[in-house]
Structure formats: C-alpha cells, structure tokens
Write a protein that holds these residues in place. Structure first.
Motif, mmCIF file in Angstrom:
data_model
loop_
_atom_site.group_PDB
_atom_site.id
_atom_site.type_symbol
_atom_site.label_atom_id
_atom_site.label_comp_id
_atom_site.label_asym_id
_atom_site.label_seq_id
_atom_site.Cartn_x
_atom_site.Cartn_y
_atom_site.Cartn_z
ATOM 1 N N LEU A 10 37.351 37.233 33.720
ATOM 2 C CA LEU A 10 38.507 36.334 33.560
ATOM 3 C C LEU A 10 39.394 36.238 34.802
ATOM 4 O O LEU A 10 40.311 35.430 34.854
ATOM 5 N N ARG A 11 39.115 37.080 35.800
ATOM 6 C CA ARG A 11 39.956 37.058 37.008
ATOM 7 C C ARG A 11 39.882 35.692 37.663
ATOM 8 O O ARG A 11 38.816 35.102 37.809
ATOM 9 N N LEU A 12 41.027 35.178 38.051
ATOM 10 C CA LEU A 12 41.101 33.867 38.699
ATOM 11 C C LEU A 12 40.943 34.051 40.197
ATOM 12 O O LEU A 12 41.818 34.629 40.842
ATOM 13 N N LEU A 17 42.423 24.778 37.504
ATOM 14 C CA LEU A 17 42.552 24.784 36.043
ATOM 15 C C LEU A 17 41.678 23.736 35.378
ATOM 16 O O LEU A 17 41.251 23.896 34.241
ATOM 17 N N SER A 18 41.386 22.648 36.134
ATOM 18 C CA SER A 18 40.609 21.566 35.513
ATOM 19 C C SER A 18 39.180 21.997 35.192
ATOM 20 O O SER A 18 38.510 21.396 34.360
ATOM 21 N N THR A 19 38.705 23.056 35.868
ATOM 22 C CA THR A 19 37.333 23.506 35.602
ATOM 23 C C THR A 19 37.281 24.618 34.550
ATOM 24 O O THR A 19 36.213 25.096 34.199
ATOM 25 N N LEU A 20 38.479 25.059 34.095
ATOM 26 C CA LEU A 20 38.518 26.151 33.126
ATOM 27 C C LEU A 20 38.575 25.584 31.721
ATOM 28 O O LEU A 20 39.458 24.780 31.410
ATOM 29 N N ASP A 21 37.690 26.039 30.864
ATOM 30 C CA ASP A 21 37.659 25.522 29.493
ATOM 31 C C ASP A 21 38.559 26.377 28.592
ATOM 32 O O ASP A 21 38.269 27.556 28.386
ATOM 33 N N TYR A 226 44.679 36.668 35.427
ATOM 34 C CA TYR A 226 43.563 36.466 34.508
ATOM 35 C C TYR A 226 43.810 35.181 33.727
ATOM 36 O O TYR A 226 44.915 34.963 33.235
ATOM 37 N N ALA A 227 42.791 34.353 33.639
ATOM 38 C CA ALA A 227 42.892 33.121 32.850
ATOM 39 C C ALA A 227 42.275 33.406 31.488
ATOM 40 O O ALA A 227 41.086 33.705 31.391
#
Lengths: 276, 276
Positions: A10-12, A17-21, A226-227
């Motif tokens: 989950l580490r960014l 953000l546009s590629t994160l679901d 983390y995202a």
C-alpha cells in the motif's frame, strides 16, 4: 518465499491517485468474512504488542488518518483503534482551526496533541488539513504552500527520529461511494447528526481536493504514505489494522526488566501481613 | 416483580467496609461463563447508547475508579471502558501530584480532566486520593480534611447539576487477594513493570487505608458510591459494566433531530455530481 507486507503493497511511491482503485484489494482477504477473522486475530496480537509498548514506555505510534468526508476516519478509530486497551490510546481530531489556533503556527495544535511515550496516538485529520484547504481555497500562495510542505517533512522526520512511528493513511474513496454514504446519513435518523451541509460544498470541489492531496502526498513523503482503498469498509479496516500490526511487530517493544530485586520484594511481600 | 438493579444492590448506604465481602456476589451471574456472555451483550448495548450520548452532545458520564493497588482500576478500563468506541471516551489517571499541581487547589487538576459533553470520562484514581493519603499520612488536620470532604460534595453536586452522571466505584478487595496479585506481578516477567516496591509500604497500612476510605465514602456521599466486590475479576468487570449500562439507560440519550432540511439536502446531493 517471503509474503509481501501490507506496508509494501500500500506504500505510495508514485503519487497518481487516478491510477489507484478505491475499491481495489491489492493484498489481503478476498471477502468480508475472512477479513473479520483476520481482524479478530490481529486484535489479540495488537493488544499484546500495545501492552509491551506501554510498559516499555520509550517510543510511540502515530496513526494519521486523512481522507475525504465519509472515507472512514471515524470507522477506523472505532473498529481498529478500538481493538486495543483504551488506556494506551490517545485520539485527537482536528476541526477548522479556532481563533486561538490561527494565532499560532499551524503545527502548534498538532504538537500539543502528540501521543505520550508508550501510547498509540491517532489523528482524525491532521496538519495535512493545513495544506489541503488553503490550496483548494487559495488561502496561501504557492511559495507559502511549499514552505509548509518543507516544514511538515522536517516535523515528521523529527518525530520519526525521536521514536514516534508514523503511519500516514490516505483513505481513498470514490465520489460514487461518498454519495451513497452521505445519502445514508440523510436517510437514517441515527446518522443525521453526522451530516453537515457544508460537506456538499467540499464535495463539489472533488477534483481540486484530489489535486491538493496529490501535491501534499507527493511533497510530504520523507516518511511514507499508505493509500488505503476505502470503498469497502471491511477492507479499509483490515488494511489499517495490518499497517498498525506490521509497524508494532517491527518496533518489537519489550517488557522492561524490573528495576528492583525480585527475590527481596517477594520476601517483603510474604513477610508482610497487614492484618497480623 | 421488578428485577432489582445493580445500582440498588451495590449502592453504599451505611458505610461499613468490614461487613462487605470482597468476594461477594450480591446480584448477577453465578459464574464466569455467564458473566462473559452478559458482558458481550452489555457491550453491544453500551456501544449504541454511547453513540447517542456522543451525538446528543449535551451530557456526559464520569466513571470514578478508586480502590487499593491491584483492585483492578486498569482492568476495568481495559475490559469495560474498552467495550465502547474510543473516540467517545476520555481517560485520566491521577498519580502523586506534581509540583505544579501542588501549587494549585487540589481540584484544579481534576477540573482540567473532566470529560467533554457527549463523552464517557474515566478517572483511574481521582480527587479521593487527596483525602485518603493525607489522612493516612497525617498531612492534613481533621478540620482540613472535613473542609475537603465538603468541597468534594459541592464539586460533585455541581457536576451532577450540570449534566455529568457520576458513577463512583469503590473496588473492594481483600488483603489476601492483593497479596496473590502482587506475587503474580513479581512472578510474571510480563507483569514486573506493574509492580512498585512502594506498594508494599501502602499495603502495610491496610487498616489505616480502610479507615480513610470509610471516612471518605461516608462524608462524600451526596452523590452515591457503589461498592464493587473485586476479589473476582470477572465479577468486578460485570458489575461495573452494569452500573455504566443502567446509568446510560436512565439518561436515555437521543440522536438529535437534523438542523437542516433533509429533503433539500437530498436534492442538493443528487443534483451534485462533482465529476460531471
């Protein structure tokens, strides 16, 4: 083969953000039932680790929760932070700064709310509000924002160096799920109190906020973000509980050795009969 | 026939500690298994009541925990207070007053630690330490102690009048059980940190402390005290959870009506698509 950690998953690294679901499950259980079993087991282990952290009394944890309205900051407090002994927990929520707070440096109120040694601190919103709202509302210049990013990086590095393990979570939701959750707050009389008409004003600036988050996450990454995909509440809670667990396992807190002579104390206790 | 309440069963009317059995079970479950089932059910109901108290945001609860070392103040925090959302809880523990605290009125640090509206405050020790230790150690004259009893009564009445529901618990243990528990702290390396050699000094003054408690409980009874038999941990936790539950049921907190037009907000939300 070593199992990948939730922190690694989950580490960014690249903040896009546009590629994160927000409904994704990059790691972990496939369904709610499995996640609930995991959460219960995690709770037992967290409870033991937290007691050792408390007894050790030299380091602390700071869980920073950021995310759009309804992303579940309060839900994480209830379901994840609620797994451990409340004695060892310190929760701070940050609203719009008061007049007294505005007269101070933006980190003043944050410093005051830091967890004591041995505690798990939790920030429901944080100093990141001070680089999100000002960017969206154009309250600060680009140079002033850059200065704040720098100050936040320095502040967080100082915390990390002084034994505070930071876990910065961006609870990522979709605007569709936010709509559902806001509607639920309007439809359920037991949830009306959670609804604030101003939430719609913030919602209407969705892409501006995503952009402000992108800049904040990108520019304040000396300690990692983390995202956490948060469209599913059970996945969000599971993921944050694991980030906390992995962090505490790494810290490996130890019960301190006694600062007294065990045998002498036993002898004193056995010879001491207060009713004789 | 109306079932007797736990509050009625444990309320101290005549304060005579010598007639109270620390291993007694004046009401409630007969064994540990039954108590655990009860506690889980109580947890669910407490959680709902606490959310309403928080949402209502006008009143609060203050659980005051007093008792000799090892009587289980920390255990109650973990197992009873731990049943509800940590966001709605405020825990304060009071150690020996610091220099800064000694320069103020003895209630100064207590006032500062009172729970905000909507919260369940918990005091692990309290202002009662300020009439127990001084009596045992003869730090105050009889007249000074009487003055403090009066001040405590007035302070607690003022709290009650301002919407703070006090639940004052005396966790009552026997010296034999204290000895067992202190030995356990010496025998288990995971518990050594809880042991303090000074505990034995206090233990050696057992009857003086029982007398000081008797005077404090007798003289500060404008708001009631509950005597919780605490030789059995499971009974103690069960009893305190019920005192809390009965208090919250009586308060009957209500989710507040919305301060906005529900239908208008729904319309705003539905017409508002931030990504359009």
């Amino acid at each position: 083969m070593a199992k990948k950690s939730v922190r690694d998953a989950l580490r960014l690294d690249e903040v896009d953000l546009s590629t994160l679901d927000p409904a994704g499950r990059p790691i972990g259980p496939g369904d709610k039932r499995e996640a609930a079993e995991d959460l219960a087991a995690t709770g037992t282990e967290l409870d033991a680790l937290q007691e050792a952290l408390y007894a050790e009394n030299t380091r602390s944890v700071l869980l920073v929760l950021q995310g759009m309205d309804t992303s579940g900051k309060g839900g994480v407090v209830r379901h994840v932070v609620g797994l451990v002994n409340p004695q060892g927990v310190h929760i701070a929520s940050f609203k719009k700064p008061t007049a007294a707070e505005r007269r101070r440096h933006f980190l003043w109120r944050i410093e005051k709310a830091l967890p004591a040694k041995g505690r798990i601190g939790t920030f429901d919103r944080s100093h990141y509000e001070d680089v999100l709202v000002p960017r969206v509302e154009r309250l600060l210049t680009a140079a002033q924002l850059r200065e704040r990013y720098k100050e936040i990086n320095a502040f967080e590095r100082k915390l990390a160096d002084s034994g505070v393990a930071l876990i910065k979570c961006f609870l990522h939701i979709s605007p569709e799920v936010q709509k559902e959750r806001l509607l639920a707050r309007l439809d359920d009389p037991r949830k009306n109190w959670k609804y604030n008409p101003a939430d719609i004003d913030v919602r209407s600036k969705w892409s501006k906020y995503q952009d402000a988050y992108t800049q904040a996450l990108k520019n304040c990454s000396d300690t990692p973000w983390y995202a956490v995909p948060s469209d599913r509440k059970w996945y969000r809670n599971w993921a944050v509980s694991r980030l906390l667990l992995e962090t505490l396992r790494d810290m490996n807190p130890k019960f301190p050795p006694p600062g007294f002579d065990l045998e002498a104390e036993k002898a004193r206790l056995i010879s001491n009969d207060p009713l004789r």
